[in-house]
Design a protein around this motif. Structure first.
Motif, PDB file in Angstrom:
ATOM      1  N   UNK A 157     -13.094 -13.368   6.597  1.00 14.97           N
ATOM      2  CA  UNK A 157     -12.295 -14.147   5.660  1.00 14.97           C
ATOM      3  C   UNK A 157     -10.941 -13.476   5.460  1.00 14.97           C
ATOM      4  N   UNK A 158     -10.040 -14.212   4.854  1.00 15.15           N
ATOM      5  CA  UNK A 158      -8.671 -13.726   4.703  1.00 15.15           C
ATOM      6  C   UNK A 158      -8.184 -13.919   3.276  1.00 15.15           C
ATOM      7  N   UNK A 159      -7.633 -12.861   2.713  1.00 17.06           N
ATOM      8  CA  UNK A 159      -6.935 -12.955   1.431  1.00 17.06           C
ATOM      9  C   UNK A 159      -5.452 -12.721   1.699  1.00 17.06           C
ATOM     10  N   UNK A 160      -4.598 -13.588   1.177  1.00 16.58           N
ATOM     11  CA  UNK A 160      -3.154 -13.474   1.376  1.00 16.58           C
ATOM     12  C   UNK A 160      -2.474 -13.428   0.005  1.00 16.58           C
ATOM     13  N   UNK A 161      -1.656 -12.388  -0.214  1.00 14.64           N
ATOM     14  CA  UNK A 161      -0.973 -12.282  -1.503  1.00 14.64           C
ATOM     15  C   UNK A 161       0.335 -13.062  -1.488  1.00 14.64           C
ATOM     16  N   UNK A 162       1.037 -13.054  -2.609  1.00 13.79           N
ATOM     17  CA  UNK A 162       2.261 -13.849  -2.746  1.00 13.79           C
ATOM     18  C   UNK A 162       3.348 -13.413  -1.784  1.00 13.79           C
ATOM     19  N   UNK A 163       3.319 -12.155  -1.368  1.00 15.64           N
ATOM     20  CA  UNK A 163       4.324 -11.642  -0.439  1.00 15.64           C
ATOM     21  C   UNK A 163       3.945 -11.867   1.020  1.00 15.64           C
ATOM     22  N   UNK A 164       2.788 -12.447   1.253  1.00  8.15           N
ATOM     23  CA  UNK A 164       2.352 -12.723   2.619  1.00  8.15           C
ATOM     24  C   UNK A 164       1.493 -11.654   3.248  1.00  8.15           C
ATOM     25  N   UNK A 165       1.169 -10.588   2.515  1.00 12.27           N
ATOM     26  CA  UNK A 165       0.280  -9.556   3.047  1.00 12.27           C
ATOM     27  C   UNK A 165      -1.135 -10.121   3.172  1.00 12.27           C
ATOM     28  N   UNK A 166      -1.783  -9.817   4.272  1.00  9.24           N
ATOM     29  CA  UNK A 166      -3.122 -10.343   4.541  1.00  9.24           C
ATOM     30  C   UNK A 166      -4.149  -9.218   4.520  1.00  9.24           C
ATOM     31  N   UNK A 167      -5.251  -9.456   3.852  1.00  8.80           N
ATOM     32  CA  UNK A 167      -6.382  -8.527   3.851  1.00  8.80           C
ATOM     33  C   UNK A 167      -7.586  -9.263   4.408  1.00  8.80           C
ATOM     34  N   UNK A 168      -8.191  -8.721   5.470  1.00  5.59           N
ATOM     35  CA  UNK A 168      -9.393  -9.314   6.045  1.00  5.59           C
ATOM     36  C   UNK A 168     -10.636  -8.666   5.438  1.00  5.59           C
TER      37      UNK A 168
ATOM     38  N   UNK B 194     -13.741   0.409   5.362  1.00  6.07           N
ATOM     39  CA  UNK B 194     -13.593   0.959   6.705  1.00  6.07           C
ATOM     40  C   UNK B 194     -12.795   2.251   6.693  1.00  6.07           C
ATOM     41  N   UNK B 195     -13.107   3.114   7.656  1.00  4.31           N
ATOM     42  CA  UNK B 195     -12.361   4.347   7.871  1.00  4.31           C
ATOM     43  C   UNK B 195     -11.173   4.054   8.785  1.00  4.31           C
ATOM     44  N   UNK B 196     -10.387   5.103   9.103  1.00  5.63           N
ATOM     45  CA  UNK B 196      -9.389   4.962  10.152  1.00  5.63           C
ATOM     46  C   UNK B 196     -10.102   4.523  11.425  1.00  5.63           C
ATOM     47  N   UNK B 197      -9.447   3.688  12.233  1.00  4.44           N
ATOM     48  CA  UNK B 197     -10.084   3.161  13.431  1.00  4.44           C
ATOM     49  C   UNK B 197     -10.383   4.260  14.431  1.00  4.44           C
TER      50      UNK B 197
ATOM     51  N   UNK C  72     -14.615  -4.320   3.814  1.00  2.00           N
ATOM     52  CA  UNK C  72     -13.171  -4.437   3.628  1.00  2.00           C
ATOM     53  C   UNK C  72     -12.462  -3.526   4.622  1.00  2.00           C
ATOM     54  N   UNK C  73     -11.304  -3.982   5.114  1.00  3.59           N
ATOM     55  CA  UNK C  73     -10.548  -3.210   6.099  1.00  3.59           C
ATOM     56  C   UNK C  73      -9.075  -3.159   5.706  1.00  3.59           C
ATOM     57  N   UNK C  74      -8.490  -1.955   5.725  1.00  8.20           N
ATOM     58  CA  UNK C  74      -7.058  -1.743   5.473  1.00  8.20           C
ATOM     59  C   UNK C  74      -6.358  -1.660   6.823  1.00  8.20           C
ATOM     60  N   UNK C  75      -5.547  -2.659   7.158  1.00  6.93           N
ATOM     61  CA  UNK C  75      -4.899  -2.742   8.472  1.00  6.93           C
ATOM     62  C   UNK C  75      -3.407  -2.398   8.434  1.00  6.93           C
ATOM     63  N   UNK C  76      -2.951  -1.793   7.352  1.00  4.59           N
ATOM     64  CA  UNK C  76      -1.537  -1.438   7.241  1.00  4.59           C
ATOM     65  C   UNK C  76      -1.372   0.057   7.507  1.00  4.59           C
ATOM     66  N   UNK C  77      -0.191   0.595   7.281  1.00  2.00           N
ATOM     67  CA  UNK C  77       0.010   2.020   7.451  1.00  2.00           C
ATOM     68  C   UNK C  77       0.862   2.383   8.639  1.00  2.00           C
ATOM     69  N   UNK C  78       0.994   3.683   8.883  1.00  2.00           N
ATOM     70  CA  UNK C  78       1.884   4.198   9.918  1.00  2.00           C
ATOM     71  C   UNK C  78       1.521   3.690  11.304  1.00  2.00           C
ATOM     72  N   UNK C  79       0.233   3.457  11.549  1.00  2.00           N
ATOM     73  CA  UNK C  79      -0.222   2.955  12.847  1.00  2.00           C
ATOM     74  C   UNK C  79      -0.929   1.613  12.717  1.00  2.00           C
ATOM     75  N   UNK C  80      -0.687   0.907  11.616  1.00  2.00           N
ATOM     76  CA  UNK C  80      -1.460  -0.295  11.367  1.00  2.00           C
ATOM     77  C   UNK C  80      -2.931   0.043  11.269  1.00  2.00           C
TER      78      UNK C  80
END
Length: 321
Positions: A14-25, A42-45, A79-87
């Motif tokens: 599933x996808x959550x999208x905030x007002x700024x367009x950031x997406x969290x899967x 989730x940990x770092x990939x 939950x997965x964090x897909x942002x950051x220095x390396x995505x």
């Protein structure tokens, strides 16, 4: 019981999208008659070649989804964090002082708990490494029943210096300085919460597993956190392994499920059983196993390219990092 296939898991993303367009899967798995909710971060990939390429090919990574998602005793939120220095993760915080990932995760957890009528007393948070950082932070913020933290990163300024995470921690700081004391608001969130604990109730029961040879983590972060947790009136079960480094190989499926059971039931966690009984035993990570994992990851990516479908599938294989 027939295990869920990778494609079936993919269909549940599933996808959550905030007002700024950031997406969290995220993936929310429900089972009739489940006795509680487990939120897994989730940990770092891991260093699977180019992390951004990995992210593009698989649209995120859900650590332990295939290991635990079919367990019918509990509902699950992955939950997965897909942002950051390396995505590849921001420790579930955000970028340059903007806590947009934290806000998104908070919204998703709140929505899932409300829609499934799950209270904090029926909820356990869980994660390894960066995922354990989130399990600690959100577990404290929501006042859950219990927390399972495997090889947790706690003080991110220390992780920047000792765990090779300089760029990842710098990413979340407004001035890009991961070791400045002025940035402890971003780098020491867990420690600040527990050190300033003033709630009438003690913090959630905590199960921590870590290896004594995890340089920069065990002695510098895990042991001080355990002491601070106990000083705040909380219960801590520390499963300290002699060797294994920064790994979750000791965190086997039976061990994790037993820990969750104990936390929800209010029963003591016997770490001696985890260390001695064959039922809970795992295999320490090795260089050979790591190389094999990297090779398999490369084969999967190449297979997707050859099939002409890069960027269209979500992979949920369990990898530790």
């Amino acid at each position: 019981m027939t295990s869920t296939t990778r494609q079936q898991w993919s269909d549940q993303v599933r996808e959550y999208r905030d007002a700024a367009g950031h997406v969290l899967h995220y993936v929310h798995v429900t089972h009739p008659g489940a006795r509680g909710l487990v939120i897994h971060f989730s940990a770092f990939f891991g260093e699977w070649g180019d992390a951004r390429q990995y992210r593009a090919a698989f649209q995120g990574h859900f650590h332990r989804l295939r290991m635990l998602g079919d367990v019918v005793d509990f509902d699950w939120l992955f939950v997965c964090d897909e942002y950051g220095a390396d995505g590849n993760g921001t420790y579930y915080t955000g970028e340059a002082g903007d806590f947009f990932v934290e806000r998104a995760v908070t919204e998703v957890i709140t929505t899932v708990m409300e829609s499934s009528a799950r209270s904090a007393s029926e909820t356990v948070t869980m994660g390894s490494s960066m995922g354990a950082t989130a399990a600690l932070k959100f577990g404290l913020q929501f006042g859950v029943r219990g927390i399972v933290a495997i090889s947790p990163h706690v003080d991110l300024d220390v992780c920047a210096q000792r765990q090779g995470r300089w760029r990842h921690v710098a990413f979340i700081c407004p001035d890009g300085d991961p070791v400045s004391s002025q940035n402890h608001r971003y780098t020491r969130q867990v420690r600040r919460i527990i050190d300033e604990w003033g709630e009438p109730q003690p913090p959630p029961r905590l199960f921590v597993q870590a290896c004594r040879d995890d340089e920069g983590v065990f002695g510098e972060q895990v042991e001080p956190l355990s002491l601070a947790w106990a000083a705040a009136g909380g219960s801590v079960a520390l499963d300290a392994r002699r060797s294994g480094g920064h790994t979750s190989e000791h965190a086997t499926r039976p061990l994790l499920l037993d820990a969750v059971d104990c936390l929800l039931d209010g029963r003591p966690i016997d770490v001696t059983r985890y260390q001695r009984e064959r039922t809970f035993r795992g295999r320490p990570a090795s260089v050979g196993a790591w190389r094999n994992a990297r090779t398999m990851g490369g084969r999967i990516l190449r297979a997707l390219r050859l099939r002409g479908r890069p960027g269209t599938r979500t992979d949920h294989a369990d990898r530790r990092g």
